[in-house]
Design an enzyme around this catalytic site. Sequence first.
Site, PDB file in Angstrom:
ATOM      1  CD  GLU A 381      -2.111   1.006   2.860  1.00 20.80           C
ATOM      2  OE1 GLU A 381      -1.788   0.192   3.888  1.00 20.80           O
ATOM      3  OE2 GLU A 381      -2.064   2.084   4.683  1.00 20.80           O
ATOM      4  CG  HIS A 467      -3.717  -5.719   8.548  1.00 18.41           C
ATOM      5  ND1 HIS A 467      -2.777  -5.834   6.994  1.00 18.41           N
ATOM      6  CD2 HIS A 467      -4.141  -4.516   8.600  1.00 18.41           C
ATOM      7  CE1 HIS A 467      -3.387  -4.415   6.445  1.00 18.41           C
ATOM      8  NE2 HIS A 467      -3.730  -3.360   7.135  1.00 18.41           N
ATOM      9  CG  ASN A 505      -5.018  -3.191   3.589  1.00 20.03           C
ATOM     10  OD1 ASN A 505      -4.971  -3.314   1.655  1.00 20.03           O
ATOM     11  ND2 ASN A 505      -4.817  -1.928   3.330  1.00 20.03           N
TER      12      ASN A 505
HETATM   13  P1  FAE Z   1     -12.280  -5.116  15.280  1.00 18.63           P
HETATM   14  O1  FAE Z   1     -12.630  -4.010  14.254  1.00 18.63           O
HETATM   15  O2  FAE Z   1     -11.029  -5.277  16.082  1.00 18.63           O
HETATM   16  O3  FAE Z   1     -13.374  -4.842  16.859  1.00 18.63           O
HETATM   17  C1  FAE Z   1     -13.423  -5.795  17.825  1.00 18.63           C
HETATM   18  C2  FAE Z   1     -13.786  -4.530  18.820  1.00 18.63           C
HETATM   19  O4  FAE Z   1     -14.372  -5.530  19.774  1.00 18.63           O
HETATM   20  C3  FAE Z   1     -13.262  -3.340  19.016  1.00 18.63           C
HETATM   21  O5  FAE Z   1     -14.128  -3.074  19.070  1.00 18.63           O
HETATM   22  C4  FAE Z   1     -12.949  -3.778  20.141  1.00 18.63           C
HETATM   23  O6  FAE Z   1     -12.597  -2.642  21.717  1.00 18.63           O
HETATM   24  C5  FAE Z   1     -14.408  -4.700  21.176  1.00 18.63           C
HETATM   25  N1  FAE Z   1     -13.259  -6.081  21.922  1.00 18.63           N
HETATM   26  C6  FAE Z   1     -12.640  -6.298  21.819  1.00 18.63           C
HETATM   27  N2  FAE Z   1     -12.187  -7.780  22.983  1.00 18.63           N
HETATM   28  C7  FAE Z   1     -14.139  -6.759  23.861  1.00 18.63           C
HETATM   29  C8  FAE Z   1     -14.404  -8.060  25.179  1.00 18.63           C
HETATM   30  N3  FAE Z   1     -13.753  -9.115  25.523  1.00 18.63           N
HETATM   31  N4  FAE Z   1     -15.888  -7.411  25.212  1.00 18.63           N
HETATM   32  C9  FAE Z   1     -16.410  -5.741  24.534  1.00 18.63           C
HETATM   33  N5  FAE Z   1     -15.460  -5.820  23.463  1.00 18.63           N
HETATM   34  C10 FAE Z   1     -14.400  -6.373  22.927  1.00 18.63           C
HETATM   35  O7  FAE Z   1     -12.659  -6.794  14.421  1.00 18.63           O
HETATM   36  N6  FAE Z   1      -7.761  -3.259   7.222  1.00 18.63           N
HETATM   37  C11 FAE Z   1      -8.277  -2.362   6.285  1.00 18.63           C
HETATM   38  O8  FAE Z   1      -8.762  -2.951   5.402  1.00 18.63           O
HETATM   39  N7  FAE Z   1      -7.998  -1.413   5.252  1.00 18.63           N
HETATM   40  C12 FAE Z   1      -7.508  -0.650   5.779  1.00 18.63           C
HETATM   41  O9  FAE Z   1      -6.785   0.514   5.845  1.00 18.63           O
HETATM   42  C13 FAE Z   1      -6.880  -0.919   6.994  1.00 18.63           C
HETATM   43  N8  FAE Z   1      -6.028   0.394   7.911  1.00 18.63           N
HETATM   44  C14 FAE Z   1      -6.329   0.263   9.211  1.00 18.63           C
HETATM   45  C15 FAE Z   1      -5.168   1.200   9.417  1.00 18.63           C
HETATM   46  C16 FAE Z   1      -5.580   1.265  11.474  1.00 18.63           C
HETATM   47  C17 FAE Z   1      -4.592   2.029  11.898  1.00 18.63           C
HETATM   48  C18 FAE Z   1      -5.626  -0.210  12.309  1.00 18.63           C
HETATM   49  C19 FAE Z   1      -5.765  -0.199  13.541  1.00 18.63           C
HETATM   50  C20 FAE Z   1      -5.602  -0.959  11.358  1.00 18.63           C
HETATM   51  C21 FAE Z   1      -6.522  -1.125   9.592  1.00 18.63           C
HETATM   52  N9  FAE Z   1      -6.976  -2.340   9.321  1.00 18.63           N
HETATM   53  C22 FAE Z   1      -7.538  -1.879   8.019  1.00 18.63           C
HETATM   54  C23 FAE Z   1      -7.372  -3.519   9.882  1.00 18.63           C
HETATM   55  C24 FAE Z   1      -8.712  -3.446  10.196  1.00 18.63           C
HETATM   56  O10 FAE Z   1      -9.216  -2.095  11.106  1.00 18.63           O
HETATM   57  C25 FAE Z   1      -9.092  -4.664  10.935  1.00 18.63           C
HETATM   58  O11 FAE Z   1      -9.219  -5.491  10.334  1.00 18.63           O
HETATM   59  C26 FAE Z   1     -10.952  -4.476  11.488  1.00 18.63           C
HETATM   60  O12 FAE Z   1     -11.176  -3.560  12.339  1.00 18.63           O
HETATM   61  C27 FAE Z   1     -10.843  -6.277  11.855  1.00 18.63           C
HETATM   62  O13 FAE Z   1     -12.222  -6.446  12.284  1.00 18.63           O
HETATM   63  P2  FAE Z   1     -12.901  -7.375  13.528  1.00 18.63           P
HETATM   64  O14 FAE Z   1     -14.448  -7.119  12.534  1.00 18.63           O
HETATM   65  O15 FAE Z   1     -12.253  -8.431  13.592  1.00 18.63           O
END
Ligand code: FAE
Length: 528
Positions: A381, A467, A505
């Site tokens: 990227e 990721h 991503n």
């Molecule tokens: P996620 O979005 O992490 O959601 C999990 C949620 O569960 C969070 O809100 C937590 O606070 C909550 N949680 C966790 N444990 C508990 C618990 N015990 N009790 C209550 N709540 C809890 O998971 N991906 C892309 O495709 N494109 C991008 O451009 C991209 N850029 C990124 C840039 C940054 C800075 C970061 C950090 C990530 C990026 N990602 C990107 C990755 C993407 O955001 C990530 O793969 C997804 O958010 C993961 O989705 P999930 O549903 O697995």
Amino acid sequence: MVALQTAAGLGFTRIGLQSAHAAEPAAAESAPAIVVGSGYGGAVAALRLGQAGIRTLVLEMGRLWDTAGPDGTVFCSTSAPDRRSMWFRTRTEAPLATFLWLDLVNKDISPYPGVLDRVHYDHMSVYVGRGVGGGSLVNGGMAVTPLKSYFAEQFPTVDADEMYGTYFPRARSMLGVNTVDPAWFESTDWYRFTRTSRKAAADAGLRTTFVPNVYDFGYMQREAAGTATRSALAGEVIYGNNHGKRSLDKSYLAAALGTGNVTLHTLERVRSLSRAADGSYLLTADRIDTTGAIVETKQYGCRYLFLGGGSLGTTELLVRARDTGTLPDLDPAVGAGWGPNGNTMLGRANHVWDTVGADQATMPVMGIDDWANADNPVFAEIAPLPMGFEHWISLYLAITKNPERASFTYDPASGTVRLGWTAAQSAVSSGMAKKLFDRINLANLTLYRYDLFGSTSKVFADDFTYHPLGGCVLGKATDDYGRVKGYSRLYVTDGSLVPGNIGVNPFVTITALAERTMARVLAEDAAP
Ligand code: FAE
């Protein structure tokens, strides 16, 4: 599904209470379905359950980001971060820590449930979003569908035609994916940095490709024209975007709450899972205040439990449940198959005549696509580095086809999990990134930047990832639809299903897989 809808109809407000053993905690509050976490996997589950008429409770450990602070904005700026930036820290921990080896980037802050967390393991740290919307609040919005052949390689038991015909399009449409106008892209100063990187790649014979995003490019063009408040053009991204981004709170979660069947509790962290004698699930959650103090420990009960806590959150809950014996029949594959999507960040120094511009949009729109190179598959990227002045740096987040995987293990002393990822496993990613970028440097007679990742002249930042993927891999810890092995009515819907690497991503893949799981579960699953 009939039985699931019936359960909803009956309300099930006291599940777990009548039949719970005296030793089991009573469920003070119950719902037919509970969803843990409100990121991509959690948001899809909540919407589809709500639409099916099933009363659903979502438990999220972060806060709801809808209220302006004293400065009039919901999220703090990247250049002057305050307590809203990071999850209970006294100093920010930005990925790009230094400039000319100087710690000019990070700032002291006071502890608060801020929107970005950096979770540290022994040899890997993981950035995750905290709050209603999870990672969608802090990510770069790049909405990339993986190569079909690589998806099929990673998910051999999933019908790829159905994914690409039904669930990927459904996910993209719900997420509000759009693409930058190519004519505007070619002419605007805001993407000069991308064009410069594209030219350097082309000089090495490498292909670049536009990538879609969930940031509203119409809004971005209005920002550039001065008719809309700047967000992506004001450096906002990792600590939240105040405008322009279609994060989950504006898409899936807004629709979920709109069904009238979904309730959301914030600042509640689920700590443990167990099963009552009647087969319902019991959850213990700590409610915290904005200082991080636990103000209440709550017990919940549900018949159907959906885990959307992300690769780290979901895996930690399940590993702990298995290894402390509260859900002893979980499969040994729970905790295994984790990888950082081969992430490596790096910077190159361009020649003085190859400017990247003082103005840079924070939403990436292009990648160098060398995935087809069987000897060294990499998708890189082209990342922004908006510092407000010309610095001639091209920044990249390389996604490499690193085959290394690690496992989480339960640590009884701390009550948390440890990740067995090693520095040698990271070196595989940086070695692959180096091969690609050596080609680019050779063709352009340019050099790497040594000053961006701390004081040790590090070129490749391979010790953190954006990721995190795996830990409850589809078809291994679960069946082919995310149903957790060993237990009925327990599902995983998030990034922990993806086996460590997806080549691009990941959030579109996570969303599409969750759509597939929910379609199947709602059609098939019935209470025993
Ligand atoms: P996620 O979005 O992490 O959601 C999990 C949620 O569960 C969070 O809100 C937590 O606070 C909550 N949680 C966790 N444990 C508990 C618990 N015990 N009790 C209550 N709540 C809890 O998971 N991906 C892309 O495709 N494109 C991008 O451009 C991209 N850029 C990124 C840039 C940054 C800075 C970061 C950090 C990530 C990026 N990602 C990107 C990755 C993407 O955001 C990530 O793969 C997804 O958010 C993961 O989705 P999930 O549903 O697995």
